[in-house]
Design a protein around this motif. Sequence first.
Motif, PDB file in Angstrom:
ATOM      1  N   ARG A  23      38.440  41.973  39.103  1.00 37.09           N
ATOM      2  CA  ARG A  23      39.190  40.554  39.387  1.00 37.09           C
ATOM      3  C   ARG A  23      40.859  40.768  39.017  1.00 37.09           C
ATOM      4  N   GLY A  24      41.402  41.599  39.475  1.00 36.75           N
ATOM      5  CA  GLY A  24      42.788  41.819  39.330  1.00 36.75           C
ATOM      6  C   GLY A  24      43.339  42.492  38.021  1.00 36.75           C
ATOM      7  N   ASP A  25      42.215  42.733  37.087  1.00 32.83           N
ATOM      8  CA  ASP A  25      42.685  43.042  35.814  1.00 32.83           C
ATOM      9  C   ASP A  25      41.894  44.741  35.717  1.00 32.83           C
ATOM     10  N   THR A  26      42.542  45.437  34.933  1.00 30.49           N
ATOM     11  CA  THR A  26      42.102  46.994  34.419  1.00 30.49           C
ATOM     12  C   THR A  26      41.425  46.750  33.153  1.00 30.49           C
ATOM     13  N   LEU A  27      40.188  47.020  33.203  1.00 25.42           N
ATOM     14  CA  LEU A  27      39.121  46.952  31.973  1.00 25.42           C
ATOM     15  C   LEU A  27      39.284  48.349  31.669  1.00 25.42           C
ATOM     16  N   LYS A  28      39.071  48.749  30.354  1.00 25.91           N
ATOM     17  CA  LYS A  28      38.862  50.149  29.830  1.00 25.91           C
ATOM     18  C   LYS A  28      37.627  50.103  28.993  1.00 25.91           C
ATOM     19  N   VAL A  29      36.604  50.742  29.667  1.00 28.68           N
ATOM     20  CA  VAL A  29      35.293  50.643  29.215  1.00 28.68           C
ATOM     21  C   VAL A  29      34.987  52.025  28.480  1.00 28.68           C
ATOM     22  N   PRO A  30      34.422  51.940  27.228  1.00 28.16           N
ATOM     23  CA  PRO A  30      34.200  53.354  26.589  1.00 28.16           C
ATOM     24  C   PRO A  30      32.894  53.799  27.285  1.00 28.16           C
ATOM     25  N   TYR A  31      32.929  55.192  27.757  1.00 25.33           N
ATOM     26  CA  TYR A  31      31.905  55.950  28.503  1.00 25.33           C
ATOM     27  C   TYR A  31      30.751  55.891  27.719  1.00 25.33           C
TER      28      TYR A  31
END
Length: 89
Positions: A70-78
């Motif tokens: 949705r236009g954002d960059t999320l950084k999700v822990p593997y």
Amino acid sequence: MTGIPTLSKKHAPQRPARDEFELEELGSQLFEAQEEGGEIFLTVWGLDEQVRGRILSMDPRTRLVHIQSRGDTLKVPYMDIMKVESSRD
């Protein structure tokens, strides 16, 4: 002196343990999803809703998966990713 009670780490909810085979399979699914560039749904430990988006990159140094959502960059822990589903499933 009274304070607010805190939860010790031994009482905090624990991420479910997964074996090496499960983690390898998850990595393969993430790599394939990145190569295809399609939309995916991630079930992430600790989140009530699935994360929906496209994988931009996977950083092996920080162990973060960068998701465009949705236009954002999320950084999700593997290690917090529990399940990967493609939008075609």
